[in-house]
Design a protein around this motif. Structure first.
Motif, PDB file in Angstrom:
ATOM      1  N   ALA A 144     -25.580  53.856  59.823  1.00 29.95           N
ATOM      2  CA  ALA A 144     -25.656  55.287  60.098  1.00 29.95           C
ATOM      3  C   ALA A 144     -26.307  55.999  58.919  1.00 29.95           C
ATOM      4  O   ALA A 144     -25.705  56.848  58.247  1.00 29.95           O
ATOM      5  N   ALA A 145     -27.555  55.635  58.651  1.00 32.89           N
ATOM      6  CA  ALA A 145     -28.322  56.230  57.560  1.00 32.89           C
ATOM      7  C   ALA A 145     -29.798  55.992  57.838  1.00 32.89           C
ATOM      8  O   ALA A 145     -30.163  55.121  58.644  1.00 32.89           O
ATOM      9  N   ALA A 146     -30.650  56.750  57.171  1.00 39.61           N
ATOM     10  CA  ALA A 146     -32.091  56.648  57.395  1.00 39.61           C
ATOM     11  C   ALA A 146     -32.616  55.274  56.997  1.00 39.61           C
ATOM     12  O   ALA A 146     -32.161  54.656  56.032  1.00 39.61           O
ATOM     13  N   ALA A 147     -33.623  54.795  57.730  1.00 37.04           N
ATOM     14  CA  ALA A 147     -34.152  53.452  57.522  1.00 37.04           C
ATOM     15  C   ALA A 147     -34.742  53.265  56.132  1.00 37.04           C
ATOM     16  O   ALA A 147     -34.624  52.185  55.543  1.00 37.04           O
ATOM     17  N   ASP A 148     -35.382  54.296  55.584  1.00 37.03           N
ATOM     18  CA  ASP A 148     -36.064  54.096  54.303  1.00 37.03           C
ATOM     19  C   ASP A 148     -35.098  53.863  53.142  1.00 37.03           C
ATOM     20  O   ASP A 148     -35.491  53.360  52.089  1.00 37.03           O
ATOM     21  N   SER A 190     -44.031  48.602  53.424  1.00 39.94           N
ATOM     22  CA  SER A 190     -43.856  49.865  54.120  1.00 39.94           C
ATOM     23  C   SER A 190     -42.411  50.278  53.902  1.00 39.94           C
ATOM     24  O   SER A 190     -41.622  49.509  53.335  1.00 39.94           O
ATOM     25  N   PRO A 191     -42.022  51.478  54.351  1.00 44.69           N
ATOM     26  CA  PRO A 191     -40.604  51.836  54.295  1.00 44.69           C
ATOM     27  C   PRO A 191     -39.752  51.029  55.267  1.00 44.69           C
ATOM     28  O   PRO A 191     -38.543  51.257  55.368  1.00 44.69           O
ATOM     29  N   THR A 238     -44.511  58.601  51.410  1.00 47.33           N
ATOM     30  CA  THR A 238     -45.240  59.745  51.968  1.00 47.33           C
ATOM     31  C   THR A 238     -46.559  59.331  52.597  1.00 47.33           C
ATOM     32  O   THR A 238     -47.143  60.090  53.358  1.00 47.33           O
ATOM     33  N   GLY A 239     -47.022  58.130  52.294  1.00 42.02           N
ATOM     34  CA  GLY A 239     -48.259  57.653  52.909  1.00 42.02           C
ATOM     35  C   GLY A 239     -48.073  57.131  54.313  1.00 42.02           C
ATOM     36  O   GLY A 239     -49.045  56.711  54.951  1.00 42.02           O
ATOM     37  N   PHE A 240     -46.849  57.140  54.811  1.00 41.46           N
ATOM     38  CA  PHE A 240     -46.563  56.633  56.150  1.00 41.46           C
ATOM     39  C   PHE A 240     -46.112  57.784  57.036  1.00 41.46           C
ATOM     40  O   PHE A 240     -45.305  58.613  56.628  1.00 41.46           O
ATOM     41  N   THR A 241     -46.632  57.795  58.249  1.00 34.36           N
ATOM     42  CA  THR A 241     -46.232  58.817  59.210  1.00 34.36           C
ATOM     43  C   THR A 241     -45.444  58.158  60.327  1.00 34.36           C
ATOM     44  O   THR A 241     -45.421  56.938  60.474  1.00 34.36           O
ATOM     45  N   LEU A 267     -41.744  54.584  64.779  1.00 39.21           N
ATOM     46  CA  LEU A 267     -42.580  53.396  64.614  1.00 39.21           C
ATOM     47  C   LEU A 267     -42.046  52.486  63.540  1.00 39.21           C
ATOM     48  O   LEU A 267     -41.456  52.922  62.564  1.00 39.21           O
ATOM     49  N   GLU A 268     -42.301  51.197  63.702  1.00 40.33           N
ATOM     50  CA  GLU A 268     -42.159  50.243  62.608  1.00 40.33           C
ATOM     51  C   GLU A 268     -43.559  49.817  62.224  1.00 40.33           C
ATOM     52  O   GLU A 268     -44.374  49.487  63.082  1.00 40.33           O
ATOM     53  N   THR A 269     -43.878  49.847  60.929  1.00 41.84           N
ATOM     54  CA  THR A 269     -45.220  49.534  60.481  1.00 41.84           C
ATOM     55  C   THR A 269     -45.174  48.406  59.474  1.00 41.84           C
ATOM     56  O   THR A 269     -45.068  48.657  58.283  1.00 41.84           O
ATOM     57  N   PRO A 270     -45.247  47.144  59.903  1.00 46.43           N
ATOM     58  CA  PRO A 270     -45.256  46.060  58.945  1.00 46.43           C
ATOM     59  C   PRO A 270     -46.594  45.953  58.265  1.00 46.43           C
ATOM     60  O   PRO A 270     -47.574  46.512  58.725  1.00 46.43           O
TER      61      PRO A 270
END
Length: 309
Positions: A128-132, A209-210, A298-301, A306-309
């Motif tokens: 229960a927390a943000a993925a990053d 990525s995050p 910040t470079g990821f939107t 989305l998941e961005t591997p």
């Protein structure tokens, strides 16, 4: 890390990433492929009850046949888009077709691991927390000693990798190897242990990525790999997954590596789920790597859907 292959039961299975609805299809040779899961007819999820028939997915709602991966021409059969899948041992990674093409070298790393240290599942846990926050841990030096009671860390430095990934390097000096039992693998020889050199594993983490960080841990002759991923759940939380890999001949160390990963994640969750995200951080010099990670993010939107591997 979108899923563990061992948990994708059957020929067709849902493979959702946050709010993105995907379906995994396993071929006759066992290969996994991923597609958009929304039936073009009425939006039914093709991963819940769909089946493969003559190269198409049959929708569970109205029985319509849906093409896989490419249009059948103007006026042809409805179809769903394919997304790239990379499998490394039991770990499944997905690069969304409409996501960034630049993976910062992750594909290459995963293919190398598949050949030398295939990944096995250590833990999968809703958080229960943000993925990053999950990937940030690799860059938070102080938490290793304060929260996880690591004996000592030294020389921790962050830098930009050759492909744009964010790198953290350092050492975790220890009295003995944690993978070889209480005596460091020396048998019944406490007198020799006192004179033996310290166990000094290198800590080498690369965030691509995050959503995913690959950590190599150990001296040059005993490098273990820990891959940590986090996929947003579409409700403000995430699913954290940890997979581990060891070199050939060291499979007996996997149980301790898995147990350590589970214990560390449980300790982290106890903090993550009680953080107040409305507090403005007051970073100091010790947080330089965390600040660098936040700038990297910040470079990821579209981090939520989305998941961005």
């Amino acid at each position: 890390m979108a899923a563990f292959a061992s948990e994708l039961d059957g020929e067709v299975a849902p493979l959702d990433i946050g709010t993105r609805r995907l379906v995994a299809v396993r071929g006759a040779n066992g290969d996994l492929r991923a597609y958009d899961a929304d039936c073009p007819h009425r939006g039914a999820h093709l991963g819940h009850g769909g089946r493969v028939e003559r190269g198409c997915l049959v929708c569970p709602f109205h029985g319509r046949r849906v093409g896989l991966g490419e249009p059948a021409g103007e006026g042809g059969r409805p179809w769903v888009r394919e997304h790239e899948v990379v499998v490394c041992g039991d770990a499944v990674f997905v690069r969304l077709t409409d996501g960034p093409e630049d993976d910062r070298g992750l594909r290459t790393v995963l293919k190398e691991l598949a050949a030398t240290r295939p990944l096995v599942k250590a833990v999968e846990q809703p958080v229960a927390a943000a993925a990053d926050l999950i990937v940030e841990n690799a860059f938070d030096t102080d938490h290793f000693t304060a929260l996880h009671k690591v004996h000592r860390v030294r020389g921790m430095r962050h830098s930009a990798g050759a492909h744009g990934e964010l790198v953290m390097d350092g050492e975790f000096p220890m009295p003995a190897s944690p993978w070889r039992g209480k005596d460091g693998g020396q048998g019944d020889a406490p007198r020799r242990q006192a004179a033996a050199p310290s166990y000094v594993p290198r800590f080498h983490a690369r965030a691509f990525s995050p959503a995913v960080v690959v950590t190599e841990f150990g001296p040059s002759d005993e490098v273990h790999v820990i891959v940590t991923g986090a996929v947003p759940d579409g409700r403000g939380g995430c699913v954290a997954r940890v997979a581990v890999g060891v070199g050939e001949g060291r499979e007996d160390q996997l149980p301790m590596l898995v147990a350590g990963s589970r214990r560390a994640l449980a300790e982290d969750i106890g903090v993550w789920e009680h953080l107040n995200p409305r507090v403005t951080p007051r970073y100091d010099a010790a947080d330089a790597a965390v600040v660098a990670y936040r700038e990297f993010c910040t470079g990821f939107t579209d981090l939520e859907p989305l998941e961005t591997p």
